[in-house]
Motif scaffolding. Structure first.
Motif, PDB file in Angstrom:
ATOM      1  N   LEU A   1      18.816  -4.344 -53.681  1.00  0.00           N
ATOM      2  CA  LEU A   1      18.796  -5.769 -53.976  1.00  0.00           C
ATOM      3  C   LEU A   1      19.952  -6.517 -53.313  1.00  0.00           C
ATOM      4  CD1 LEU A   1      17.781  -5.609 -57.752  1.00  0.00           C
ATOM      5  CD2 LEU A   1      16.349  -6.174 -55.789  1.00  0.00           C
ATOM      6  N   GLY A   2      20.600  -5.860 -52.347  1.00  0.00           N
ATOM      7  CA  GLY A   2      21.655  -6.532 -51.609  1.00  0.00           C
ATOM      8  C   GLY A   2      22.995  -6.520 -52.310  1.00  0.00           C
ATOM      9  N   PHE A   3      23.959  -7.185 -51.693  1.00  0.00           N
ATOM     10  CA  PHE A   3      25.345  -7.095 -52.143  1.00  0.00           C
ATOM     11  C   PHE A   3      25.548  -7.486 -53.603  1.00  0.00           C
ATOM     12  CE2 PHE A   3      29.390  -9.533 -52.601  1.00  0.00           C
ATOM     13  CZ  PHE A   3      30.227  -8.432 -52.709  1.00  0.00           C
ATOM     14  N   TRP A   4      25.021  -8.629 -54.012  1.00  0.00           N
ATOM     15  CA  TRP A   4      25.327  -9.101 -55.361  1.00  0.00           C
ATOM     16  C   TRP A   4      24.603  -8.327 -56.451  1.00  0.00           C
ATOM     17  CZ3 TRP A   4      29.591 -11.173 -56.064  1.00  0.00           C
ATOM     18  CH2 TRP A   4      30.144 -12.098 -55.161  1.00  0.00           C
ATOM     19  N   LEU A   5      23.408  -7.853 -56.169  1.00  0.00           N
ATOM     20  CA  LEU A   5      22.607  -7.222 -57.224  1.00  0.00           C
ATOM     21  C   LEU A   5      22.407  -5.722 -57.033  1.00  0.00           C
ATOM     22  CD1 LEU A   5      19.833  -9.953 -57.577  1.00  0.00           C
ATOM     23  CD2 LEU A   5      21.926  -9.692 -58.917  1.00  0.00           C
ATOM     24  N   GLY A   6      22.902  -5.161 -55.939  1.00  0.00           N
ATOM     25  CA  GLY A   6      22.692  -3.732 -55.694  1.00  0.00           C
ATOM     26  C   GLY A   6      23.723  -3.171 -54.746  1.00  0.00           C
TER      27      GLY A   6
ATOM     28  N   VAL B   1      40.005 -14.486 -54.884  1.00  0.00           N
ATOM     29  CA  VAL B   1      38.828 -13.612 -54.811  1.00  0.00           C
ATOM     30  C   VAL B   1      37.552 -14.395 -55.073  1.00  0.00           C
ATOM     31  CG1 VAL B   1      37.640 -11.682 -55.941  1.00  0.00           C
ATOM     32  CG2 VAL B   1      40.070 -11.492 -55.368  1.00  0.00           C
ATOM     33  N   LEU B   2      37.566 -15.278 -56.056  1.00  0.00           N
ATOM     34  CA  LEU B   2      36.380 -16.079 -56.346  1.00  0.00           C
ATOM     35  C   LEU B   2      36.028 -16.995 -55.171  1.00  0.00           C
ATOM     36  CD1 LEU B   2      36.990 -17.066 -60.081  1.00  0.00           C
ATOM     37  CD2 LEU B   2      35.372 -15.375 -59.179  1.00  0.00           C
ATOM     38  N   ASP B   3      37.031 -17.485 -54.476  1.00  0.00           N
ATOM     39  CA  ASP B   3      36.801 -18.318 -53.306  1.00  0.00           C
ATOM     40  C   ASP B   3      36.079 -17.532 -52.222  1.00  0.00           C
ATOM     41  OD1 ASP B   3      37.168 -20.811 -51.844  1.00  0.00           O
ATOM     42  OD2 ASP B   3      38.557 -19.681 -50.591  1.00  0.00           O
ATOM     43  N   HIS B   4      36.551 -16.297 -51.947  1.00  0.00           N
ATOM     44  CA  HIS B   4      35.899 -15.440 -50.953  1.00  0.00           C
ATOM     45  C   HIS B   4      34.500 -15.017 -51.405  1.00  0.00           C
ATOM     46  CE1 HIS B   4      39.856 -14.943 -49.011  1.00  0.00           C
ATOM     47  NE2 HIS B   4      39.150 -14.612 -47.951  1.00  0.00           N
ATOM     48  N   ALA B   5      34.347 -14.820 -52.712  1.00  0.00           N
ATOM     49  CA  ALA B   5      33.077 -14.325 -53.228  1.00  0.00           C
ATOM     50  C   ALA B   5      31.979 -15.387 -53.205  1.00  0.00           C
ATOM     51  CB  ALA B   5      33.260 -13.806 -54.652  1.00  0.00           C
ATOM     52  N   TYR B   6      32.328 -16.637 -53.522  1.00  0.00           N
ATOM     53  CA  TYR B   6      31.295 -17.644 -53.736  1.00  0.00           C
ATOM     54  C   TYR B   6      31.303 -18.819 -52.759  1.00  0.00           C
ATOM     55  CZ  TYR B   6      30.563 -15.185 -58.119  1.00  0.00           C
ATOM     56  OH  TYR B   6      30.305 -14.224 -59.053  1.00  0.00           O
ATOM     57  N   LYS B   7      32.383 -18.990 -51.993  1.00  0.00           N
ATOM     58  CA  LYS B   7      32.457 -20.143 -51.105  1.00  0.00           C
ATOM     59  C   LYS B   7      32.527 -19.780 -49.625  1.00  0.00           C
ATOM     60  CE  LYS B   7      34.656 -23.205 -54.496  1.00  0.00           C
ATOM     61  NZ  LYS B   7      35.838 -24.076 -54.772  1.00  0.00           N
ATOM     62  N   LYS B   8      33.166 -18.687 -49.309  1.00  0.00           N
ATOM     63  CA  LYS B   8      33.335 -18.324 -47.907  1.00  0.00           C
ATOM     64  C   LYS B   8      32.191 -17.423 -47.438  1.00  0.00           C
ATOM     65  CE  LYS B   8      38.323 -18.935 -47.696  1.00  0.00           C
ATOM     66  NZ  LYS B   8      39.626 -18.355 -47.313  1.00  0.00           N
ATOM     67  N   PRO B   9      31.915 -17.406 -46.123  1.00  0.00           N
ATOM     68  CA  PRO B   9      30.807 -16.589 -45.609  1.00  0.00           C
ATOM     69  C   PRO B   9      31.125 -15.097 -45.648  1.00  0.00           C
ATOM     70  CG  PRO B   9      32.020 -17.575 -43.796  1.00  0.00           C
ATOM     71  CD  PRO B   9      32.580 -18.178 -45.056  1.00  0.00           C
TER      72      PRO B   9
ATOM     73  N   ARG C   1      31.304  -8.382 -46.263  1.00  0.00           N
ATOM     74  CA  ARG C   1      32.313  -7.885 -45.329  1.00  0.00           C
ATOM     75  C   ARG C   1      33.704  -7.945 -45.962  1.00  0.00           C
ATOM     76  NH1 ARG C   1      31.104 -10.790 -39.497  1.00  0.00           N
ATOM     77  NH2 ARG C   1      28.873 -10.315 -39.328  1.00  0.00           N
ATOM     78  N   TYR C   2      33.975  -9.034 -46.652  1.00  0.00           N
ATOM     79  CA  TYR C   2      35.290  -9.219 -47.276  1.00  0.00           C
ATOM     80  C   TYR C   2      35.589  -8.077 -48.240  1.00  0.00           C
ATOM     81  CZ  TYR C   2      38.786 -11.056 -50.522  1.00  0.00           C
ATOM     82  OH  TYR C   2      39.878 -11.203 -51.331  1.00  0.00           O
ATOM     83  N   PHE C   3      34.660  -7.800 -49.151  1.00  0.00           N
ATOM     84  CA  PHE C   3      34.922  -6.761 -50.144  1.00  0.00           C
ATOM     85  C   PHE C   3      34.928  -5.364 -49.512  1.00  0.00           C
ATOM     86  CE2 PHE C   3      33.727 -10.209 -53.045  1.00  0.00           C
ATOM     87  CZ  PHE C   3      34.735 -10.087 -53.992  1.00  0.00           C
ATOM     88  N   ALA C   4      34.167  -5.182 -48.459  1.00  0.00           N
ATOM     89  CA  ALA C   4      34.146  -3.875 -47.792  1.00  0.00           C
ATOM     90  C   ALA C   4      35.507  -3.521 -47.201  1.00  0.00           C
ATOM     91  CB  ALA C   4      33.074  -3.859 -46.707  1.00  0.00           C
ATOM     92  N   THR C   5      36.320  -4.519 -46.856  1.00  0.00           N
ATOM     93  CA  THR C   5      37.629  -4.217 -46.274  1.00  0.00           C
ATOM     94  C   THR C   5      38.527  -3.454 -47.245  1.00  0.00           C
ATOM     95  OG1 THR C   5      38.600  -6.343 -46.970  1.00  0.00           O
ATOM     96  CG2 THR C   5      37.538  -6.270 -44.802  1.00  0.00           C
ATOM     97  N   PHE C   6      38.297  -3.611 -48.530  1.00  0.00           N
ATOM     98  CA  PHE C   6      39.136  -2.930 -49.517  1.00  0.00           C
ATOM     99  C   PHE C   6      38.804  -1.440 -49.651  1.00  0.00           C
ATOM    100  CE2 PHE C   6      39.125  -7.397 -50.854  1.00  0.00           C
ATOM    101  CZ  PHE C   6      40.490  -7.637 -50.865  1.00  0.00           C
ATOM    102  N   SER C   7      37.698  -1.016 -49.032  1.00  0.00           N
ATOM    103  CA  SER C   7      37.378   0.412 -49.081  1.00  0.00           C
ATOM    104  C   SER C   7      38.413   1.235 -48.318  1.00  0.00           C
ATOM    105  CB  SER C   7      35.972   0.665 -48.509  1.00  0.00           C
ATOM    106  OG  SER C   7      35.902   0.288 -47.154  1.00  0.00           O
ATOM    107  N   GLN C   8      39.156   0.594 -47.424  1.00  0.00           N
ATOM    108  CA  GLN C   8      40.219   1.305 -46.716  1.00  0.00           C
ATOM    109  C   GLN C   8      41.313   1.756 -47.684  1.00  0.00           C
ATOM    110  OE1 GLN C   8      41.903  -0.814 -43.397  1.00  0.00           O
ATOM    111  NE2 GLN C   8      43.460   0.724 -43.001  1.00  0.00           N
ATOM    112  N   PHE C   9      41.619   0.925 -48.674  1.00  0.00           N
ATOM    113  CA  PHE C   9      42.613   1.294 -49.685  1.00  0.00           C
ATOM    114  C   PHE C   9      42.126   2.491 -50.495  1.00  0.00           C
ATOM    115  CE2 PHE C   9      44.588   0.949 -53.889  1.00  0.00           C
ATOM    116  CZ  PHE C   9      45.930   0.788 -53.571  1.00  0.00           C
ATOM    117  N   ILE C  10      40.835   2.519 -50.755  1.00  0.00           N
ATOM    118  CA  ILE C  10      40.265   3.659 -51.473  1.00  0.00           C
ATOM    119  C   ILE C  10      40.417   4.924 -50.645  1.00  0.00           C
ATOM    120  CG2 ILE C  10      38.137   4.641 -52.432  1.00  0.00           C
ATOM    121  CD1 ILE C  10      37.206   1.772 -52.987  1.00  0.00           C
ATOM    122  N   ALA C  11      40.106   4.841 -49.351  1.00  0.00           N
ATOM    123  CA  ALA C  11      40.203   6.007 -48.471  1.00  0.00           C
ATOM    124  C   ALA C  11      41.634   6.541 -48.412  1.00  0.00           C
ATOM    125  CB  ALA C  11      39.719   5.645 -47.071  1.00  0.00           C
TER     126      ALA C  11
END
Length: 283
Positions: free
Chosen positions: A139-144, A185-193, A197-207
């Protein structure tokens, strides 16, 4: 470049991997920004092709095979098809299909199996050796997109903002990302394009912290959700190898293989990109 050269692309939301196949010449690979018609218009795709793809070609291309995220059918793929036609008018063949079909052909070749994508986004399909027979649609990024880089990053950021990270990880995250707060975070989540991609960048911290039990469990739980929600819903899933492509599957493959084993599934190939398999498929 020879006139009968093939150009093959595997595109996600973050990046596009390209390969040029020319008879009698070495295969050439390069990357560009991601191309996704769900987020981009033809007017936005053309500049990417003109500045990041065309300079690598050096001549005419006869056939183009583009597999991309957001290219579910002819209508949704039209911005990509039109942009490619505009930039490569001499091509006799331009085929645009889903990144899932590209992954299936690159992973399975001409053999039936389950093909999965775990990159910025997530997807899955049962492949009969030629085409996709069934897909349990994400269901895509927001729902899946459970198990994807964007899902992992979103989960991490939510844990941070809600003070659910262990103290050592919380301190490290705050030092690494001092700009992160609720409003930012809310600005990136709901207003910016491109929030995915934005949230995926934080997977580097996980790695970088994957040996920490909390991070290991975060990834393990995400993969478990992906398998339960998608893979196990395919009939006779246990009878076929389960193949994966994408950076998340590739870099966390030890955790992924372990979860597959626990679920009674057969681990197939795990590739960072399906392009190598696609080159063989078209050869």
């Amino acid at each position: 470049m020879l006139a009968n050269s093939y150009l093959i692309a595997d595109s996600g939301s973050t990046k596009t991997d390209w390969v040029i196949i020319s008879p009698g010449a070495e295969t050439k690979s390069f990357q560009s920004a991601g191309i996704n018609p769900f987020y981009q218009t033809v007017e936005e795709i053309i500049p990417v092709l003109e500045t990041q793809v065309m300079p690598h070609l050096g001549g005419a291309v006869e056939k183009v095979f583009f597999y991309g995220a957001g290219c579910a059918d002819e209508k949704s793929s039209r911005p990509v098809t039109n942009a490619l036609s505009h930039c490569l008018p001499a091509a006799s063949t331009i085929e645009v299909a889903s990144d899932m079909l590209g992954a299936a052909r690159g992973l399975c070749g001409h053999t039936p199996g389950l093909a999965c994508i775990l990159g910025t986004g997530a997807n899955n399909a049962f492949y009969d050796g030629r085409n996709i027979v069934r897909s349990i649609g994400s269901l895509g990024f927001w729902l899946g997109d459970e198990g994807s880089g964007s899902y992992l990053g979103k989960t991490l950021v939510v844990h941070y903002l809600q003070n659910e990270l262990p103290a050592d990880l919380h301190a490290d995250f705050a030092e690494r990302y001092p700009e992160i707060n609720r409003l930012n975070v809310l600005d990136h989540a709901y207003k910016k394009p491109y929030p995915n991609r934005y949230f995926a960048t934080f997977s580097q911290f996980i790695a970088e912290n994957i040996k920490h039990p909390f991070m290991h469990n975060l990834v393990e739980n995400a993969f478990g959700l992906f398998i339960e929600k998608y893979i196990l819903k395919h009939e006779n899933a246990v009878d076929y190898p389960v193949h994966f492509t994408g950076s998340i599957a590739f870099y966390y493959q030890d955790i992924l293989k372990n979860i597959l084993k626990k679920k009674g599934l057969k681990a197939g190939g795990i590739l960072k990109s399906p392009l190598e398999g696609l080159v063989q498929y078209y050869s």
